[in-house]
Design an enzyme around this catalytic site. Sequence first.
Site, PDB file in Angstrom:
ATOM      1  CG  ASN A  73      27.756 -37.644  25.746  1.00  0.00           C
ATOM      2  OD1 ASN A  73      28.580 -37.381  26.718  1.00  0.00           O
ATOM      3  ND2 ASN A  73      26.774 -37.200  25.349  1.00  0.00           N
ATOM      4  CE1 TYR A 107      23.850 -37.510  35.813  1.00  0.00           C
ATOM      5  CE2 TYR A 107      25.402 -37.113  37.694  1.00  0.00           C
ATOM      6  CZ  TYR A 107      25.189 -37.057  36.540  1.00  0.00           C
ATOM      7  OH  TYR A 107      26.322 -36.865  35.666  1.00  0.00           O
ATOM      8  CG  ASP A 167      14.460 -41.408  23.820  1.00  0.00           C
ATOM      9  OD1 ASP A 167      15.078 -41.584  24.746  1.00  0.00           O
ATOM     10  OD2 ASP A 167      13.501 -40.577  24.054  1.00  0.00           O
ATOM     11  CB  ALA A 223      20.142 -43.428  42.491  1.00  0.00           C
ATOM     12  CB  SER A 224      21.024 -42.903  37.181  1.00  0.00           C
ATOM     13  OG  SER A 224      21.579 -41.649  37.179  1.00  0.00           O
ATOM     14  CE  LYS A 225      25.670 -40.128  34.621  1.00  0.00           C
ATOM     15  NZ  LYS A 225      26.051 -40.542  33.288  1.00  0.00           N
TER      16      LYS A 225
END
Length: 268
Positions: A88, A153, A61, A155-157
């Site tokens: 990925n 999503y 993980d 924000a994470s990218k």
Amino acid sequence: MLAGRTAIVTGASSGLGAALALKFARAGARLALFGRRKDQLEETARSCEAAGAETLVVRGDVTRPGDCEALVARTVERHGTLDYLVANAGMSMWARFDEIRDPTLFRNLMEINYLGVVHCLLPALPHLKRSRGMLVAISSIQGEIGVPLHSGYVASKHALQGLVKTLRIELQGSGVDILTVLPHWIRGTGLRANASGPDGRPLSRTAQRHSSESISLEACSEAVLRAVAQRRKELVIPWKLRLLPWLELIDPRLVAFFVGRAVREQRN
């Protein structure tokens, strides 16, 4: 160019990760496939081995640093070197911010989409420096603009984009290149079906449909392989999306209109 080189592919059990692994295999690379679902990883491995690639399967993980350290150690032990880290593994969402009932959704998105890259890259970087290798970071055009129903999503990218832009400066002269891949929505990945809804649970497989603007797995993975071979710094798919960040500087309301319309089309 990839013949005899070693690549780690995270999130390789299905979708884009599996497609990229097979592309690398057909190009002659040796592989280490990483993911949580061992049965599906082994299915990907069989396809890669049928294409002639020496393939290692590692279950783990990306949110666990120890798993990522073991991945790199086993890869180097098996293949002797590491040339490419294809980061990925990812998770998406589909919900308005004010409808979200489980705030841990945001932590999960950040841990997988951002920290997952950090956890893999930290142990991999010394080996990439020795081989003058490459980090291939599968990001998203959403790492450059805002998109409704995807707040966590996005924000994470954005965090991932900030990381790689900084690393490009820090790693100048090291021989390590970084390719960021910023695609539109991709058909056939399973990312949509596994995206989290307002309650933090995955959406159903038919909850959202891709519009004609989305791109196929084959087209995306083929474009990534070409960009890797060319040692490019950035790949935006399709190319016209490169205009969005520039257009946003000129007329943010126009970009908000186009993006909002695109999301509505995805929901219909």
